[in-house]
Scaffold this active site. Structure first.
Site, PDB file in Angstrom:
ATOM      1  CB  CYS A  41      -2.999  -1.169   8.552  1.00 49.90           C
ATOM      2  SG  CYS A  41      -2.248  -2.855   9.574  1.00 49.90           S
ATOM      3  CG  HIS A  43      -1.899  -1.366   1.615  1.00 49.19           C
ATOM      4  ND1 HIS A  43      -2.147  -1.685   2.147  1.00 49.19           N
ATOM      5  CD2 HIS A  43      -2.925  -1.412   0.630  1.00 49.19           C
ATOM      6  CE1 HIS A  43      -3.187  -2.064   2.546  1.00 49.19           C
ATOM      7  NE2 HIS A  43      -3.562  -2.155   1.097  1.00 49.19           N
TER       8      HIS A  43
HETATM    9  C1  CIR Z   1      -4.063  -8.030   3.626  1.00 53.05           C
HETATM   10  O1  CIR Z   1      -2.934  -8.288   2.778  1.00 53.05           O
HETATM   11  O2  CIR Z   1      -4.438  -7.806   2.566  1.00 53.05           O
HETATM   12  C2  CIR Z   1      -3.483  -8.063   4.711  1.00 53.05           C
HETATM   13  N1  CIR Z   1      -2.796  -9.116   5.139  1.00 53.05           N
HETATM   14  C3  CIR Z   1      -2.623  -6.642   5.434  1.00 53.05           C
HETATM   15  C4  CIR Z   1      -3.364  -5.601   5.171  1.00 53.05           C
HETATM   16  C5  CIR Z   1      -2.487  -4.015   6.034  1.00 53.05           C
HETATM   17  N2  CIR Z   1      -3.351  -2.664   5.763  1.00 53.05           N
HETATM   18  C6  CIR Z   1      -2.612  -1.856   6.308  1.00 53.05           C
HETATM   19  O3  CIR Z   1      -1.266  -2.160   6.009  1.00 53.05           O
HETATM   20  N3  CIR Z   1      -3.380  -1.216   6.077  1.00 53.05           N
END
Ligand code: CIR
Length: 252
Positions: free
Chosen positions: A247, A159
């Protein structure tokens, strides 16, 4: 007082999506680390609300990806990973009591991890999770709120906020060579130490305090040298699934 919406670690968190499978994930340790994170939010003065976790959604602790708050409106996202789309409804229900809701419709996709709001500008990462059609939903809302939008192509990381972390109103920590830094003009940039690549994450807590990952002490020292108070936290099991410190909450 501002609010923080969080969601507990799923019992199936060891099956979270990972870009680079390798390190096994310890669900119990992730829960303990999430508990410490939550305590920091409370100590910083947030009213923390928690949505029950969901065994069917291993990634649901990463609640930031499911909604973006712009002013008094929450954009309920259509996450880029199809397996995560079922995470959004309980988040919409929780935010709907406090904010107006706009629900994204397909085909566009957007993850909240690709969104950074700083200095009256909404930066939106174009990544493997967020496409131009998804970003357009947010730029419409930004327009209505009198904010500008800047699109930032992101590659090699999940991201935008895997590579660009706000640490104050005008300063960001950036992973070297991850994005075109001219798109961040107007912001002060501190670079993540190369040996700490992908181990740094941060969440500004207000009052010049910044929660930082303990896995990146050199980058933390560089921030402390700017006069900010850094508070290290061990979130090894969150980093293991490509998460960071922004997150795990939606702040509004
Ligand atoms: C994913 O791949 O969607 C999750 N394992 C990690 C998401 C992390 N999200 C974020 O940093 N906003």
């Amino acid at each position: 007082m501002s609010r923080a919406l969080v969601r507990g670690v799923s019992p199936s968190y060891d099956r979270a999506i990972v870009r680079d499978p390798g390190t096994p994930i310890d669900v119990g340790l992730a829960r303990a680390q999430h508990g410490v994170y939550r305590q920091h939010l409370v100590r910083a003065g947030h009213e923390v609300r928690e949505i029950p976790t969901d065994p069917n959604h291993p990634d649901c602790v990463f609640i930031e990806d499911t909604a973006v708050v712009v002013g008094e409106i929450a954009l309920i996202t259509r996450p880029g990973a199809a397996s995560r789309r079922g995470e959004v409804e309980p988040v919409a229900a929780a935010l709907g009591g406090d904010l107006g809701l706009v629900r994204m419709q397909g085909p566009g996709t957007l993850d909240g991890g690709d969104v950074m709001q700083l200095g009256g500008i909404v930066y939106v990462g174009l990544s493997e999770r967020t496409d131009p059609a998804g970003a357009a939903w947010l730029s419409d809302l930004a327009d209505q709120a009198g904010m500008g939008t800047r699109l930032v192509p992101v590659s090699g990381v999940l991201h935008l906020k895997s590579a660009v972390l706000p640490i104050s109103e005008d300063t960001v920590v950036v992973t070297p060579d991850a994005i075109d830094e001219t798109l961040l003009s107007g912001l002060r940039i501190v670079h993540e130490e190369d040996v700490e690549r992908h181990m740094f994450s941060a969440l500004p807590l207000g009052n010049d305090e910044v929660l930082v990952t303990s896995a990146a002490p050199r980058t933390a020292s560089a921030i402390a040298a700017l006069g900010l108070e850094v508070i290290p936290i061990d979130v090894s099991e969150i980093l293991a699934a490509d998460g960071g410190l922004t997150c795990m909450s939606i702040l509004y």
